[in-house]
Write a protein that holds these residues in place. Structure first.
Motif, PDB file in Angstrom:
ATOM      1  N   UNK A 291     -51.973   5.370 -25.924  1.00 19.88           N
ATOM      2  CA  UNK A 291     -51.916   6.365 -26.986  1.00 19.88           C
ATOM      3  C   UNK A 291     -50.583   7.082 -26.907  1.00 19.88           C
ATOM      4  N   UNK A 292     -49.981   7.450 -28.047  1.00 17.70           N
ATOM      5  CA  UNK A 292     -48.640   8.005 -28.034  1.00 17.70           C
ATOM      6  C   UNK A 292     -48.631   9.498 -28.288  1.00 17.70           C
ATOM      7  N   UNK A 293     -47.593  10.195 -27.761  1.00 16.20           N
ATOM      8  CA  UNK A 293     -47.413  11.610 -28.022  1.00 16.20           C
ATOM      9  C   UNK A 293     -45.939  11.878 -28.317  1.00 16.20           C
ATOM     10  N   UNK A 294     -45.149  12.332 -27.353  1.00 13.25           N
ATOM     11  CA  UNK A 294     -43.751  12.658 -27.572  1.00 13.25           C
ATOM     12  C   UNK A 294     -42.870  11.846 -26.629  1.00 13.25           C
ATOM     13  N   UNK A 295     -41.579  11.705 -26.995  1.00 11.09           N
ATOM     14  CA  UNK A 295     -40.665  10.920 -26.177  1.00 11.09           C
ATOM     15  C   UNK A 295     -40.476  11.559 -24.808  1.00 11.09           C
ATOM     16  N   UNK A 296     -40.229  10.734 -23.815  1.00 11.24           N
ATOM     17  CA  UNK A 296     -39.988  11.215 -22.463  1.00 11.24           C
ATOM     18  C   UNK A 296     -39.110  10.220 -21.731  1.00 11.24           C
ATOM     19  N   UNK A 297     -38.889  10.442 -20.460  1.00 15.27           N
ATOM     20  CA  UNK A 297     -38.066   9.551 -19.649  1.00 15.27           C
ATOM     21  C   UNK A 297     -38.641   8.145 -19.687  1.00 15.27           C
ATOM     22  N   UNK A 298     -37.775   7.171 -19.927  1.00 14.84           N
ATOM     23  CA  UNK A 298     -38.232   5.792 -20.085  1.00 14.84           C
ATOM     24  C   UNK A 298     -38.733   5.215 -18.768  1.00 14.84           C
TER      25      UNK A 298
ATOM     26  N   UNK B 156     -44.699   8.537 -14.630  1.00 15.95           N
ATOM     27  CA  UNK B 156     -43.609   8.190 -15.545  1.00 15.95           C
ATOM     28  C   UNK B 156     -43.367   6.692 -15.656  1.00 15.95           C
ATOM     29  N   UNK B 157     -43.951   5.882 -14.758  1.00 13.45           N
ATOM     30  CA  UNK B 157     -43.802   4.427 -14.850  1.00 13.45           C
ATOM     31  C   UNK B 157     -44.804   3.803 -15.803  1.00 13.45           C
ATOM     32  N   UNK B 158     -45.959   4.409 -15.969  1.00 14.99           N
ATOM     33  CA  UNK B 158     -47.011   3.933 -16.871  1.00 14.99           C
ATOM     34  C   UNK B 158     -47.260   2.436 -16.713  1.00 14.99           C
ATOM     35  N   UNK B 159     -47.538   2.037 -15.493  1.00 13.65           N
ATOM     36  CA  UNK B 159     -47.768   0.627 -15.185  1.00 13.65           C
ATOM     37  C   UNK B 159     -49.207   0.241 -15.564  1.00 13.65           C
ATOM     38  N   UNK B 160     -49.404  -0.790 -16.398  1.00 11.24           N
ATOM     39  CA  UNK B 160     -50.770  -1.291 -16.632  1.00 11.24           C
ATOM     40  C   UNK B 160     -51.296  -1.913 -15.338  1.00 11.24           C
ATOM     41  N   UNK B 161     -52.416  -1.397 -14.824  1.00  4.80           N
ATOM     42  CA  UNK B 161     -52.902  -1.883 -13.532  1.00  4.80           C
ATOM     43  C   UNK B 161     -54.198  -2.669 -13.624  1.00  4.80           C
ATOM     44  N   UNK B 162     -54.957  -2.466 -14.697  1.00  2.00           N
ATOM     45  CA  UNK B 162     -56.228  -3.179 -14.802  1.00  2.00           C
ATOM     46  C   UNK B 162     -56.670  -3.252 -16.255  1.00  2.00           C
ATOM     47  N   UNK B 163     -57.266  -4.374 -16.640  1.00  2.00           N
ATOM     48  CA  UNK B 163     -57.855  -4.527 -17.967  1.00  2.00           C
ATOM     49  C   UNK B 163     -59.158  -5.291 -17.841  1.00  2.00           C
ATOM     50  N   UNK B 164     -60.189  -4.798 -18.477  1.00  2.00           N
ATOM     51  CA  UNK B 164     -61.472  -5.497 -18.553  1.00  2.00           C
ATOM     52  C   UNK B 164     -61.759  -5.809 -20.013  1.00  2.00           C
ATOM     53  N   UNK B 165     -62.342  -6.971 -20.290  1.00  2.00           N
ATOM     54  CA  UNK B 165     -62.586  -7.349 -21.675  1.00  2.00           C
ATOM     55  C   UNK B 165     -63.903  -8.112 -21.806  1.00  2.00           C
TER      56      UNK B 165
ATOM     57  N   UNK C 154     -42.843  -4.223  -8.479  1.00  5.54           N
ATOM     58  CA  UNK C 154     -41.575  -3.979  -7.803  1.00  5.54           C
ATOM     59  C   UNK C 154     -40.513  -3.639  -8.829  1.00  5.54           C
ATOM     60  N   UNK C 155     -39.443  -3.007  -8.372  1.00  2.79           N
ATOM     61  CA  UNK C 155     -38.333  -2.656  -9.250  1.00  2.79           C
ATOM     62  C   UNK C 155     -38.652  -1.619 -10.302  1.00  2.79           C
ATOM     63  N   UNK C 156     -39.598  -0.702  -9.998  1.00  4.61           N
ATOM     64  CA  UNK C 156     -40.007   0.302 -10.988  1.00  4.61           C
ATOM     65  C   UNK C 156     -38.884   1.306 -11.233  1.00  4.61           C
ATOM     66  N   UNK C 157     -38.882   1.895 -12.422  1.00  5.38           N
ATOM     67  CA  UNK C 157     -37.805   2.791 -12.823  1.00  5.38           C
ATOM     68  C   UNK C 157     -37.849   4.121 -12.084  1.00  5.38           C
ATOM     69  N   UNK C 158     -39.062   4.627 -11.800  1.00  2.00           N
ATOM     70  CA  UNK C 158     -39.206   5.971 -11.246  1.00  2.00           C
ATOM     71  C   UNK C 158     -40.060   5.980  -9.970  1.00  2.00           C
TER      72      UNK C 158
END
Length: 261
Positions: free
Chosen positions: A19-26, A233-242, A257-261
């Motif tokens: 879900x989106x809100x306002x811009x922030x650090x990428x 701030x990394x917002x890494x998708x860690x799990x999905x169930x379907x 690995x190699x995360x931005x923050x």
């Protein structure tokens, strides 16, 4: 079998939303790599069938600098005899606007092979597509076609990274957002509803507080899905169930690995 092909495709798609809100650090980082195990419920038990990886790099053209997003899906070798999958999805997007310039899809699923390429004209909202399919006799044929797309609609991979770049920390439970995903030259609307936070196993990242998102669609294939994405701030998708008409499954992060923050 078609069900495993659809499962791996769905696992890629269900990683794509927030879900989106306002811009922030990428959260995007040159050199980021995320690795997942894809599982499907067989005979009442989740069985690990494939690995899905997502990588980010930067490339330079004569006039631009682009992010190159690459997603690979491969069945584990012990299942290759059953239904071998070697799929690659790629998207090249502007590092400033994150709008896609080029999308490529190369799928090899059992004896079925297909290549797709989209060249975006963001000003005119036209995609020049090239599709290569292989006949049963081993020969190929090419289909070229131009089609229009709506403002903000993107391919699967560029959508994933665009929504990761937008924060959800200000979202309230029940807030929702509609995304349009271009897949096989059609736009598919997906509604994502914010469902709060929970602590989730995030592979080598350990236990992480995550945003919980419910994915809702009126499509014939996906019945329901839930996605967890790290509440940082990394917002890494860690799990999905379907859940789909022929069963259910899960995607679980094993290594980041190699995360931005």
């Amino acid at each position: 079998m078609n069900r495993i092909k659809k499962i791996v495709c769905l696992l890629i798609v269900t990683c794509m939303f927030q879900v989106v809100a306002h811009a922030q650090k990428s959260p995007l980082s040159n050199g980021e790599k995320l690795v997942y195990t894809a599982s499907y419920k067989m005979s009442g038990f989740l069985t690990d069938l494939a690995q899905v990886s997502m990588e980010t790099s930067e490339v330079k053209t004569s006039s631009n600098k682009l992010y190159h997003f690459k997603c690979r899906a491969s069945t584990f070798r012990k299942y290759d005899f059953f239904f071998k999958i070697r799929d690659v999805y790629e998207s090249y997007v502007s590092t400033s606007s994150l709008l896609p310039a080029l999308y490529k899809r190369d799928i090899q699923e059992g004896s079925y092979k297909k290549k797709m390429k989209y060249i975006y004209n963001q000003k005119k909202k036209i995609i020049k597509s090239e599709q290569i399919k292989r006949r049963r006799d081993g020969t190929d044929w090419v289909v070229n076609e131009n089609f229009n797309f709506s403002n903000g609609a993107m391919d699967v991979i560029s959508t994933l990274y665009n929504v990761r770049n937008l924060p959800i920390q200000n979202a309230a439970v029940g807030d929702s957002k509609v995304f349009n995903i271009i897949f096989d030259k059609e736009e598919i609307p997906i509604t994502v509803k914010y469902a709060g936070k929970s602590t989730i196993d995030a592979g080598n990242l350990g236990k992480k507080e995550c945003h919980k998102l419910q994915i809702i669609t009126n499509g014939d294939f996906l019945k329901s899905a839930t996605l967890w994405m790290t509440a940082d701030t990394n917002k890494v998708p860690v799990k999905a169930e379907f859940t789909i008409p022929i069963g259910s499954g899960m995607l679980q992060l094993t290594n980041a690995s190699g995360l931005a923050n």
